[in-house]
Design a protein around this motif. Structure first.
Motif, short mmCIF file in Angstrom:
data_model
loop_
_atom_site.label_atom_id
_atom_site.label_comp_id
_atom_site.label_asym_id
_atom_site.label_seq_id
_atom_site.Cartn_x
_atom_site.Cartn_y
_atom_site.Cartn_z
N SER A 36 23.66 -18.31 -11.89
CA SER A 36 22.37 -18.97 -11.58
C SER A 36 21.75 -18.35 -10.33
N ARG B 79 22.47 -19.38 -7.41
CA ARG B 79 22.39 -20.41 -6.36
C ARG B 79 23.55 -20.25 -5.37
N SER C 137 25.95 -24.71 -10.84
CA SER C 137 25.41 -24.28 -12.13
C SER C 137 24.44 -25.32 -12.68
N THR D 136 19.07 -18.61 -2.75
CA THR D 136 19.31 -17.92 -4.03
C THR D 136 19.50 -16.44 -3.75
N ASP E 9 17.06 -22.21 -9.20
CA ASP E 9 17.95 -21.06 -9.36
C ASP E 9 17.16 -19.80 -9.01
#
Ligand code: BGC
Length: 377
Positions: free
Chosen positions: A300, A302, A217, A376, A79
């Motif tokens: 997160s 991501r 997540s 990310t 993450d």
């Protein structure tokens, strides 16, 4: 047994470093090759081993693929704080993947991804009757699609593994012996690439894809309703009540199907009876590798971009998950626990003359690519 493919590279580097050391009288820096593939035995099906390949890079990404169904079992990515997490749904062991109710978690799908109406098509004047495994239609290749066979597998390099399978003439009802390969490669830039090729000895229809269920997540959120999605598609193919395309190509603009800019998956899902399970028509003029989808999980940090050479992408929001299936770490996956983004040719193309053709003739090579690029923000 674990084979470490990059051992040769490490030894070579050590030898070079040792040489440098004697010449320059400096302490050598032993640098490891940053990519590696490890192989192990994942389990057995009637005494036949199912192999697992673990691809790793130095940027914190790890992918595990098993030879049963050429199935991706794990995709681990960091993450925004560098904490690793598994972003695909799956099971703890082979037994889960063998369950009849396994909804194709991570599988390679063939011969034909998605549905073929009434489980039949006509080719060169001959009717071919296929496995009717979904309400009288064929879904994902029939009762024993490519997701349910053990593929041959061999390491190709420090970052790739090749899976191959020969589907015999008549399998699932399809004509032609079909020779299929999928090469999975991991890059140091957190990209997983799948290169599909196939060849036949008799005219047939082919539509291959990957069926990972993403939840970026990594277990922090039970559903994907907060994920934001963008699809590089202005239109989609509406379906009837059995999820067979009507043949129409309809604009998605200003409808619940409008994902032309980032939008939470849950924003309009209640307006789509049953949830999203539709093929989107990618905006494209050629068959080069192009962006098809972008998925973001804000908390997160991501993100995932999907690129493909294919003309369509199936967006399936995990509607048929219902909390009865126990997945990894004992978690019961509820409705919308993960979503699939499956680059593909349009469903039912063999019966839809206006859709791009899925016909493969002898002498031709089927070639398609799917690329998952993780990042990310
Ligand atoms: C299909 C869904 C199907 C699911 C199976 C998806 O690709 O679009 O209709 O239920 O696969 O898990």
């Amino acid at each position: 047994m674990i084979l470490i493919r990059n051992m040769k590279n490490i030894l070579a580097l050590m030898a070079v470093s040792a040489l440098l050391c004697t010449c320059r009288m400096e302490k050598p820096a032993v640098t490891e090759s940053t990519l590696s593939v490890e192989e192990s035995i994942y389990g057995y099906i009637a005494n036949e081993p199912v192999r697992q390949f673990r691809l790793k890079n130095a940027s914190g990404m790890e992918v595990k693929i098993i030879s049963y169904g050429a199935t991706i079992t794990d995709i681990i990515v960091p993450d925004r704080n560098g904490k690793p997490g598994n972003v695909v749904l799956g099971f703890d062991s082979l037994a889960g993947y063998l369950l009849p109710e396994n909804p194709y978690f991570g599988s390679t799908i063939g011969r034909y991804a998605n549905r073929i109406a009434k489980a039949r098509f006509t080719l060169n004047g001959k009717i071919f009757t296929l496995d009717a495994n979904n309400n009288g239609n064929m879904l994902h290749g029939g009762f024993k699609g490519f997701d349910k066979v053990i593929w041959n597998a061999e390491m190709q390099s420090d970052s790739s593994v090749k899976f191959s399978y020969v589907s015999p003439d008549g399998e699932g009802g399809f004509p032609g012996n079909l020779n299929v390969q999928v090469i999975f490669s991991l890059s140091s830039a957190n990209e997983l690439r799948m290169d599909f090729t196939a060849a036949t000895d008799s005219p047939t229809h082919v539509n291959l894809t990957g069926h990972s269920y993403f939840n970026l997540s990594a277990g922090e959120e039970a559903t994907i309703l907060n994920h934001e999605l963008r699809l590089f598609a202005d239109s989609y193919t509406p379906v009837n009540e059995l999820l067979i395309p009507t043949g129409e190509i309809r604009s998605a603009r200003n409808t619940p199907f409008d994902f032309t800019s980032l939008k939470p998956v849950g924003a309009d899902i209640e307006k789509v009876p049953g949830g999203y399970d539709h093929n989107f028509v990618l905006n494209r003029n050629d068959d080069k590798l192009q962006p098809a989808a972008e998925l973001i999980h804000r908390s997160s940090g991501r993100g995932l971009r999907i690129f493909t050479t294919q003309p369509g992408i199936q967006f399936y929001s995990g509607n048929f998950l219902d909390g009865t299936l126990t997945g990894r770490n004992g978690i019961k996956y509820p409705k919308y626990a993960g979503l699939c983004l499956e680059p593909q040719h349009f469903p039912d193309s063999p019966n839809q003359p206006s859709f791009p053709s899925t016909l493969l003739n002898p002498g031709q090579t089927y070639r398609q690519t799917i690329l998952y690029q993780f990042f990310t923000q």
